[in-house]
Design an enzyme around this catalytic site. Structure first.
Site, mmCIF file in Angstrom:
data_model
loop_
_atom_site.group_PDB
_atom_site.id
_atom_site.type_symbol
_atom_site.label_atom_id
_atom_site.label_comp_id
_atom_site.label_asym_id
_atom_site.label_seq_id
_atom_site.Cartn_x
_atom_site.Cartn_y
_atom_site.Cartn_z
ATOM 1 N N CYS A 20 -11.066 -55.622 -37.552
ATOM 2 C CA CYS A 20 -11.396 -54.319 -36.980
ATOM 3 C C CYS A 20 -12.891 -54.183 -36.733
ATOM 4 C CB CYS A 20 -10.931 -53.224 -37.949
ATOM 5 S SG CYS A 20 -11.222 -51.551 -37.380
ATOM 6 N N MET A 68 -17.555 -45.873 -30.571
ATOM 7 C CA MET A 68 -18.088 -46.190 -31.895
ATOM 8 C C MET A 68 -18.597 -47.621 -31.955
ATOM 9 S SD MET A 68 -15.182 -44.434 -34.336
ATOM 10 C CE MET A 68 -13.815 -44.724 -33.203
ATOM 11 N N VAL A 122 -7.613 -50.577 -22.535
ATOM 12 C CA VAL A 122 -6.739 -49.812 -21.658
ATOM 13 C C VAL A 122 -6.052 -48.666 -22.391
ATOM 14 C CG1 VAL A 122 -4.745 -51.340 -22.012
ATOM 15 C CG2 VAL A 122 -4.934 -50.003 -19.892
ATOM 16 N N ASP A 123 -5.710 -48.842 -23.667
ATOM 17 C CA ASP A 123 -4.971 -47.809 -24.387
ATOM 18 C C ASP A 123 -5.773 -46.520 -24.533
ATOM 19 O OD1 ASP A 123 -2.729 -49.441 -24.718
ATOM 20 O OD2 ASP A 123 -3.481 -50.281 -26.587
ATOM 21 N N SER A 124 -6.978 -46.622 -25.050
ATOM 22 C CA SER A 124 -7.784 -45.413 -25.240
ATOM 23 C C SER A 124 -8.207 -44.814 -23.903
ATOM 24 C CB SER A 124 -9.010 -45.707 -26.105
ATOM 25 O OG SER A 124 -9.831 -46.717 -25.542
ATOM 26 N N CYS A 171 -10.123 -49.328 -42.305
ATOM 27 C CA CYS A 171 -10.964 -48.886 -41.201
ATOM 28 C C CYS A 171 -10.451 -47.575 -40.611
ATOM 29 C CB CYS A 171 -11.006 -49.972 -40.129
ATOM 30 S SG CYS A 171 -12.097 -49.610 -38.751
ATOM 31 N N GLY A 207 -11.571 -41.174 -29.153
ATOM 32 C CA GLY A 207 -12.205 -42.435 -29.510
ATOM 33 C C GLY A 207 -11.908 -43.458 -28.441
ATOM 34 N N GLY A 231 -13.068 -49.008 -24.828
ATOM 35 C CA GLY A 231 -13.220 -49.852 -23.645
ATOM 36 C C GLY A 231 -11.937 -50.533 -23.251
#
Length: 370
Positions: free
Chosen positions: A207, A46, A25-27, A111, A20, A23
């Site tokens: 969220c 998503m 930095v973590d993902s 969520c 997932g 946009g």
């Protein structure tokens, strides 16, 4: 130092992982780490909010461009999926119902359970994925056919609180690549590999809806029902616009100065009398009405699938909070429980989540009812 080996031991190692990607930095770093570990990685963006897609607070278009840029750099395929109807039905409708009832829900908890680890998980599996991954700061452990949800190593970023309603089935095929990594290291990795979003601000607010003037946003969906603002002594000191627009412990935006009784202390929302549409406020952060040693919770959800035995644990009653020692007692039914705290908890808020821990293990929790 770059961390790569932070994955749990699956019965059979997954090869195709759908990540997932938001946009942020973590993902982005999570996707890169998995690619470096040799997984076949697919990014999935998503889109879950459409009511005001052209509004200044909706960043989905820029977020999608950031996802595409990251995917191109690290060499993975990416696609977008629209879960707006699922989000509205499963998350936002419940969010509004809770606020209308005078409670303060946590949409991130719902969520995660209904969108990120249900709709997203189902879609990923339809693509032939062996597992999904996200940029959450948490860990999972697989032992004796069971999955445990663990706190992240970086205590300042741990997000197990928001994940506590996930089930064994949902956690069975989940990877959290960032669980062993400090956030500072994630930023360093992003810069080292040349991600353009290495310094992108972390997302905040509701969220998938984002950070916006919350009261104005809520007023678009809920009617104003003015009523009196009173002190614990029953003195009327003002008028509120509707109980839904206030939360326990709130200090700003009440509309009162600090001189109603002459001591100059700040006013805090202390109680809501739903039946009489009355908002009670108290002066001083440590006012007795803002402190509680006991709470009741309903709609319990336990990671293991069953309630832990009554006894001593620790718990959080809000996200940004140090764990507090408590004793778990059974409630009136299997979906309720009570917590007795050694130290008084500040502004325990109906609608928020009480999350139980045994050391680093997140056991689950429930919705605070009183």
């Amino acid at each position: 130092m770059i961390y790569l080996n932070s994955q749990p031991n699956f019965a059979s190692k997954p090869t195709k992982v759908v990540v997932g990607m938001s946009g942020g930095v973590d993902s982005s770093v999570a996707a890169w780490m998995l690619k470096e570990q040799g997984y076949e990685v697919i990014g999935l963006f998503m889109k879950n909010w459409e009511d005001d897609d052209n509004d200044e607070y909706c960043s989905s278009r820029q977020d999608w461009l950031d996802v595409v840029s990251v995917a191109d750099l690290i060499g993975i395929d990416v696609e977008a999926v629209n879960f707006a109807s699922e989000y509205r039905e499963r998350v936002f409708a419940e969010f509004l119902r809770e606020y209308a009832a005078g409670r303060t829900p946590n949409p991130d908890v719902l969520c995660n359970a209904e969108i990120k680890f249900k709709a997203f998980l189902d879609y990923a599996m339809s693509l032939g994925a062996d597992a999904i991954a996200t940029g959450h700061y948490a860990r999972v452990s697989h032992e004796d056919g069971k999955v445990q949800l663990l706190k992240a190593v970086d205590a300042s970023k741990d997000q197990s609180y928001f994940l506590h309603r996930l089930t064994q089935q949902q956690l069975a095929n989940v990877l959290f690549p960032l669980g062993e990594i400090p956030k500072t290291e994630v930023r360093k990795i992003a810069e080292k590999i040349g991600l353009h979003n290495a310094r992108k601000k972390d997302s905040t607010g509701i969220c998938f809806i984002g950070e916006r003037p919350f009261r104005d946003f809520l007023n678009r969906y809920l009617p104003r029902t003015p009523g009196p603002i009173k002190t614990p002594e029953g003195k009327r000191v003002g008028e509120h616009m509707g109980l839904a627009f206030f939360t326990l412990g709130q200090r700003k935006g009440i509309g009162l100065g600090g001189s109603q009784d002459g001591n100059g202390d700040a006013w805090y929302v202390a109680r809501k009398d739903i039946a009489n549409n009355t908002l009670y406020v108290a002066q001083g952060h440590e006012h007795p009405w803002l402190l509680a040693n006991r709470l009741s919770a309903m709609d319990a959800s336990w990671v293991s699938g069953s309630a832990p035995a009554p006894g001593k644990y620790s718990a959080k009653t809000r996200y940004r909070q140090v764990d507090s020692s408590c004793v778990l007692d059974a409630g009136a039914d299997e979906l309720s429980f009570e917590l007795n705290f050694r130290d008084a908890q500040w502004a325990v808020t109906p609608g928020q989540s009480a999350v139980l821990y045994d050391g680093d293990v997140c056991l689950g929790g429930g919705i605070i009812s009183a």
